[in-house]
Design an enzyme around this catalytic site. Structure first.
Site, short mmCIF file in Angstrom:
data_model
loop_
_atom_site.label_atom_id
_atom_site.label_comp_id
_atom_site.label_asym_id
_atom_site.label_seq_id
_atom_site.Cartn_x
_atom_site.Cartn_y
_atom_site.Cartn_z
N ASP A 239 -4.72 -36.84 -22.07
CA ASP A 239 -3.60 -37.77 -21.87
C ASP A 239 -4.03 -39.07 -21.18
O ASP A 239 -3.21 -39.94 -20.97
CB ASP A 239 -2.51 -37.08 -21.04
CG ASP A 239 -1.21 -37.87 -20.98
OD1 ASP A 239 -0.80 -38.42 -22.02
OD2 ASP A 239 -0.61 -37.96 -19.89
N SER B 7 4.19 -41.36 -22.09
CA SER B 7 4.00 -40.37 -23.16
C SER B 7 5.35 -39.77 -23.56
O SER B 7 6.19 -39.49 -22.70
CB SER B 7 3.06 -39.26 -22.68
OG SER B 7 1.81 -39.79 -22.30
N GLN C 232 -0.61 -37.98 -30.28
CA GLN C 232 0.36 -38.30 -29.23
C GLN C 232 1.15 -39.55 -29.63
O GLN C 232 0.59 -40.49 -30.19
CB GLN C 232 -0.34 -38.57 -27.90
CG GLN C 232 0.63 -38.85 -26.75
CD GLN C 232 -0.11 -39.19 -25.46
OE1 GLN C 232 -0.58 -40.31 -25.28
NE2 GLN C 232 -0.21 -38.22 -24.56
#
Length: 293
Positions: free
Chosen positions: A210, A235, A285
Site C-alpha cells: 500500500d 486508498s 488498487q
C-alpha cells in the site's frame, strides 16, 4: 533484528480477545490517520490465525471504509465463511469507535500441483546499486510542503528497505511521465526462528504493497502527491493474489503501472517478483486522486 522491524512485528502480533476476535494497536504517525497497509496486514493476520497452518493465503480483497484513528485500538472480527476440502474463506471487519473502518475477504488453499506459467520479470537494476530511503528522501526536502514530510516517510518505512528504481513522483513534479514505477523492497533484517512464519511474510508484503502503488497514477500527470500538496488521495480498495512462495526479508521487485484515471479515482496494478525472477504476487488498487481546488 532492526528495532523498527521488531516494532512492526509487534504491531502484527494481535491480541486475541475472543475465539474469532482480535485487537491491534497502531504506530504513532505524523499524519492523523492509520496507514492503510497496516490495517490490511493486521486483518490478514486475524484471518490467518483462524486457518490451519498448511493452508497459506492465496488471495485477499478489501475495502477501506473510513479513516482509521491512530490513537485508538482496532478490533478485528473474523467470520468463518467456509472450510472446504481445498479452500478456506474468511471475512474480517475492522472496527473502531463502534464503526467499521475496513472490510477484508481472504481465501486460503491447501497446496496442490497444477499447470504452471507466468509473465516474465521486467528488467531492473540490482537493488544494492540504488540509494536507500535515508540517502534519497532528504534530497527532496525543499520540494515537500513541510519539513516533517521527510521524517514521516522515513518513520513509515523504517522497518522496510524500499528503493526507487527511477525518480519518485515528487522528484519530477510538472513533468508527466510514463505511468510506470518500480521499487525494490525487503524487511530490514532476517525473519529467523519463531517469527519465520509463511503467513507473516505474506502479511509483511501486504503492508508494503500500500506504500507506492498509486505512484504510477501521479507520474502520468506530473503530480507529486500528498508530499507536495498537489493531490489529495486515499486508498479505496485493494486486492492481492499470492501465486508462489516468497520471503519478505529477501529482495522483491514491485513493478507498478496505471492503466486508467477518471472520476477522481486512479487505478494501479502491479506484479511482485522475487530476485530470481519468479512471479510471487499480483496487486490491484484503486484510490481517490483529487486535485485540490
Amino acid at each position: 533484528m532492526h528495532q523498527a522491524l521488531q516494532s512492526l512485528l509487534d504491531l502484527l502480533d494481535l491480541e486475541r480477545i475472543e475465539e474469532d476476535m482480535f485487537r491491534g494497536q497502531s504506530r504513532s504517525a505524523f499524519v492523523p490517520r492509520v496507514f492503510g497497509g497496516q490495517v490490511a496486514a493486521q486483518a490478514l493476520v486475524a484471518a490467518g490465525r483462524t486457518v490451519p497452518a498448511d493452508r497459506p493465503a492465496h488471495s485477499l480483497h478489501s475495502y477501506f471504509l473510513r479513516t482509521g484513528d491512530p490513537g485508538a485500538p482496532i478490533v478485528y472480527n473474523v467470520d468463518r465463511i467456509r472450510d472446504g476440502r481445498s479452500f478456506t474463506t474468511r471475512r474480517v471487519v475492522a472496527v473502531q469507535h463502534g464503526k467499521p473502518i475496513f472490510h477484508l475477504s481472504a481465501s486460503f488453499q491447501a497446496y496442490e500441483e497444477g499447470m504452471e506459467h507466468q509473465a516474465p520479470m521486467p528488467e531492473a537494476p540490482d537493488p544494492e546499486t540504488l540509494p536507500t530511503a535515508e540517502e534519497a528522501l532528504p534530497r527532496y526536502r525543499e520540494v515537500f510542503t513541510e519539513p516533517r514530510v521527510v521524517e514521516s516517510m522515513l518513520a513509515t518505512r523504517a522497518s522496510v528497505d524500499l528503493r526507487y528504481v527511477d525518480e519518485p513522483p515528487w522528484g519530477s513534479v510538472g513533468t508527466p511521465r510514463e505511468p510506470r514505477s518500480q521499487v525494490w523492497f525487503r524487511t530490514r533484517g532476517k525473519l529467523d526462528g519463531p517469527v519465520d512464519d509463511p503467513l507473516l511474510h505474506v502479511c509483511l508484503a501486504t503492508y508494503v504493497s500500500d506504500m507506492t502503488l498509486l505512484d504510477s497514477v501521479l507520474l502520468a500527470h506530473g503530480r507529486g502527491g500528498w508530499a507536495v500538496g498537489d493531490v489529495v488521495g486515499a486508498s479505496l480498495d485493494h486486492a492481492m493474489w499470492f501465486h508462489r512462495p516468497f520471503r519478505a526479508d529477501e529482495w522483491l521487485l514491485y513493478d507498478q503501472e496505471s492503466p486508467s484515471a477518471s472520476g477522481g479515482r486512479g487505478l494501479g496494478q502491479a506484479r511482485i517478483y522475487t530476485q530470481d525472477g519468479r512471479l510471487a504476487i499480483s496487486v490491484i488498487q484503486e484510490g481517490v486522486v483529487r486535485v485540490p481546488r
